[in-house]
Design a protein around this motif. Structure first.
Motif, PDB file in Angstrom:
ATOM      1  N   MET A   1       1.052  -1.136  -0.038  1.00 17.18           N
ATOM      2  CA  MET A   1       0.010   0.268   0.025  1.00 17.18           C
ATOM      3  C   MET A   1       0.898   1.303  -0.163  1.00 17.18           C
ATOM      4  N   ALA A   2       0.560   2.269  -0.703  1.00 19.55           N
ATOM      5  CA  ALA A   2       1.513   3.551  -0.843  1.00 19.55           C
ATOM      6  C   ALA A   2       1.358   4.460   0.357  1.00 19.55           C
ATOM      7  N   SER A   3       2.206   5.006   0.641  1.00 19.75           N
ATOM      8  CA  SER A   3       2.327   5.810   1.541  1.00 19.75           C
ATOM      9  C   SER A   3       1.958   7.387   1.115  1.00 19.75           C
ATOM     10  N   ILE A   4       1.316   8.040   1.953  1.00 18.97           N
ATOM     11  CA  ILE A   4       0.733   9.321   1.579  1.00 18.97           C
ATOM     12  C   ILE A   4       1.350  10.398   2.716  1.00 18.97           C
ATOM     13  N   ILE A   5       1.992  11.446   2.068  1.00 16.47           N
ATOM     14  CA  ILE A   5       2.543  12.554   2.998  1.00 16.47           C
ATOM     15  C   ILE A   5       1.299  13.547   3.552  1.00 16.47           C
ATOM     16  N   ASN A   6       1.084  13.687   4.535  1.00 17.54           N
ATOM     17  CA  ASN A   6      -0.068  14.380   5.274  1.00 17.54           C
ATOM     18  C   ASN A   6       0.502  15.797   5.402  1.00 17.54           C
ATOM     19  N   SER A   7       1.394  15.984   5.874  1.00 22.48           N
ATOM     20  CA  SER A   7       2.064  17.340   6.410  1.00 22.48           C
ATOM     21  C   SER A   7       3.457  17.452   6.658  1.00 22.48           C
ATOM     22  N   ILE A   8       4.016  18.768   6.668  1.00 27.16           N
ATOM     23  CA  ILE A   8       5.490  18.821   6.798  1.00 27.16           C
ATOM     24  C   ILE A   8       5.345  20.208   7.806  1.00 27.16           C
ATOM     25  N   CYS A   9       6.313  19.993   8.841  1.00 28.54           N
ATOM     26  CA  CYS A   9       6.588  21.090   9.795  1.00 28.54           C
ATOM     27  C   CYS A   9       7.915  21.627  10.074  1.00 28.54           C
ATOM     28  N   PHE A  10       8.398  22.779  10.159  1.00 28.54           N
ATOM     29  CA  PHE A  10       9.809  23.175  10.482  1.00 28.54           C
ATOM     30  C   PHE A  10       9.922  23.754  11.667  1.00 28.54           C
ATOM     31  N   LYS A  11      10.834  23.630  12.312  1.00 23.89           N
ATOM     32  CA  LYS A  11      11.480  24.270  13.659  1.00 23.89           C
ATOM     33  C   LYS A  11      12.626  25.169  13.541  1.00 23.89           C
ATOM     34  N   ASN A  12      12.487  26.293  13.230  1.00 22.63           N
ATOM     35  CA  ASN A  12      13.956  27.286  13.061  1.00 22.63           C
ATOM     36  C   ASN A  12      14.564  26.657  11.964  1.00 22.63           C
ATOM     37  N   PHE A  13      13.924  26.236  10.836  1.00 22.68           N
ATOM     38  CA  PHE A  13      14.767  25.679   9.770  1.00 22.68           C
ATOM     39  C   PHE A  13      14.730  26.809   8.616  1.00 22.68           C
ATOM     40  N   PHE A  14      16.071  27.191   8.419  1.00 18.88           N
ATOM     41  CA  PHE A  14      16.384  28.124   7.375  1.00 18.88           C
ATOM     42  C   PHE A  14      15.296  29.534   7.488  1.00 18.88           C
ATOM     43  N   ASN A  15      14.577  29.678   6.595  1.00 17.39           N
ATOM     44  CA  ASN A  15      13.728  30.951   6.927  1.00 17.39           C
ATOM     45  C   ASN A  15      12.274  30.514   7.367  1.00 17.39           C
ATOM     46  N   TYR A  16      12.240  29.488   7.989  1.00 17.50           N
ATOM     47  CA  TYR A  16      10.851  29.070   8.562  1.00 17.50           C
ATOM     48  C   TYR A  16      11.248  29.176  10.156  1.00 17.50           C
ATOM     49  N   TYR A  17      10.977  30.195  10.469  1.00 10.53           N
ATOM     50  CA  TYR A  17      11.234  30.408  11.868  1.00 10.53           C
ATOM     51  C   TYR A  17       9.973  30.232  13.045  1.00 10.53           C
ATOM     52  N   GLY A  18      10.234  29.661  14.030  1.00 13.33           N
ATOM     53  CA  GLY A  18       9.248  29.247  15.045  1.00 13.33           C
ATOM     54  C   GLY A  18       9.208  27.974  15.268  1.00 13.33           C
ATOM     55  N   ASP A  19       7.874  27.304  16.048  1.00 10.63           N
ATOM     56  CA  ASP A  19       7.853  25.909  16.593  1.00 10.63           C
ATOM     57  C   ASP A  19       7.034  25.316  15.525  1.00 10.63           C
ATOM     58  N   TYR A  20       7.219  24.010  15.460  1.00  7.61           N
ATOM     59  CA  TYR A  20       6.354  23.016  14.519  1.00  7.61           C
ATOM     60  C   TYR A  20       4.965  23.229  14.333  1.00  7.61           C
ATOM     61  N   LYS A  74      24.171  27.021   9.041  1.00  8.04           N
ATOM     62  CA  LYS A  74      23.582  27.789   7.735  1.00  8.04           C
ATOM     63  C   LYS A  74      21.857  27.428   7.871  1.00  8.04           C
ATOM     64  N   ILE A  75      21.799  26.286   8.683  1.00  7.40           N
ATOM     65  CA  ILE A  75      20.410  25.706   8.388  1.00  7.40           C
ATOM     66  C   ILE A  75      19.539  26.352   9.399  1.00  7.40           C
ATOM     67  N   ILE A  76      19.958  26.729  10.560  1.00  9.79           N
ATOM     68  CA  ILE A  76      19.376  27.578  11.775  1.00  9.79           C
ATOM     69  C   ILE A  76      18.916  29.002  11.025  1.00  9.79           C
ATOM     70  N   SER A  77      17.544  29.076  11.591  1.00  6.96           N
ATOM     71  CA  SER A  77      16.899  30.240  11.180  1.00  6.96           C
ATOM     72  C   SER A  77      17.816  31.531  11.488  1.00  6.96           C
ATOM     73  N   ASP A  78      18.009  32.464  10.845  1.00  7.64           N
ATOM     74  CA  ASP A  78      18.648  33.680  11.204  1.00  7.64           C
ATOM     75  C   ASP A  78      18.159  34.386  12.555  1.00  7.64           C
ATOM     76  N   ALA A 113      21.518  23.102  18.833  1.00  9.83           N
ATOM     77  CA  ALA A 113      22.970  24.172  18.623  1.00  9.83           C
ATOM     78  C   ALA A 113      22.919  24.845  19.771  1.00  9.83           C
ATOM     79  N   THR A 114      24.160  24.996  20.539  1.00 14.60           N
ATOM     80  CA  THR A 114      24.426  25.875  21.505  1.00 14.60           C
ATOM     81  C   THR A 114      25.412  26.799  21.293  1.00 14.60           C
ATOM     82  N   ARG A 115      25.198  28.006  21.414  1.00 15.17           N
ATOM     83  CA  ARG A 115      26.015  29.261  21.228  1.00 15.17           C
ATOM     84  C   ARG A 115      27.127  29.389  22.126  1.00 15.17           C
ATOM     85  N   ILE A 116      28.235  29.073  21.733  1.00 14.53           N
ATOM     86  CA  ILE A 116      29.462  29.235  22.693  1.00 14.53           C
ATOM     87  C   ILE A 116      30.515  30.463  22.452  1.00 14.53           C
TER      88      ILE A 116
END
Length: 151
Positions: A1-20, A74-78, A113-116
């Motif tokens: 049986m095929a798998s169907i993608i229902n949704s995608i969420c981002f957390k501070n991923f590139f220009n997608y700032y915020g929680d999932y 580079k991946i972390i939202s600015d 990522a921990t800022r040092i």
């Protein structure tokens, strides 16, 4: 049986700032087309799938696939980077939900990522820790059916 993608969420991923829950995109049944202005994040959207399937990201500067640990800063939202104080951490991740008929799965890939030091763009200013992949499964079929009557 095929798998169907229902949704995608981002957390501070590139220009997608915020929680999932703030950056959730639901897919409709059938064909889904992503249309947006230049610089809106279409390539970054695609990068989430590269991370999920290959543990790599396409670096837009040199057009080469790179491992997450090599390009993590580079991946972390600015915005998330600038809000993180020295000694504090920020989580960056993707979350994909899909179903295959009976079950619904949710896969979360992330790193902390921990800022040092002072600079927010320098790779040496961050300590990267790849988090365990989380996979959750929900059964679509109720194990027991109980009829309800309304009088």
């Amino acid at each position: 049986m095929a798998s169907i993608i229902n949704s995608i969420c981002f957390k501070n991923f590139f220009n997608y700032y915020g929680d999932y829950f703030e950056t959730r995109y639901d897919f409709e049944e059938g064909l889904n087309i992503i249309v947006a202005d230049n610089g809106a994040g279409k390539s970054k959207f695609f990068n989430a799938f590269l991370w999920l399937f290959y543990d790599q990201i396409l670096d837009s500067d040199d057009k080469r696939k790179k491992g997450i640990k090599d390009i993590a800063v580079k991946i972390i939202s600015d915005k998330a980077k600038s809000e993180t104080q020295i000694g504090e951490s920020v989580v960056t991740g993707i979350q994909i939900e899909y179903s295959n008929g009976r079950y619904k799965y949710q896969i979360t890939k992330s790193f902390t990522a921990t800022r040092i030091s002072e600079s927010i763009t320098s790779f040496e200013s961050w300590q990267i820790n790849i988090n365990d992949v989380e996979v959750n499964r929900t059964d679509h079929i109720l194990p027991k059916y109980t009829p309800v009557y309304v009088f």
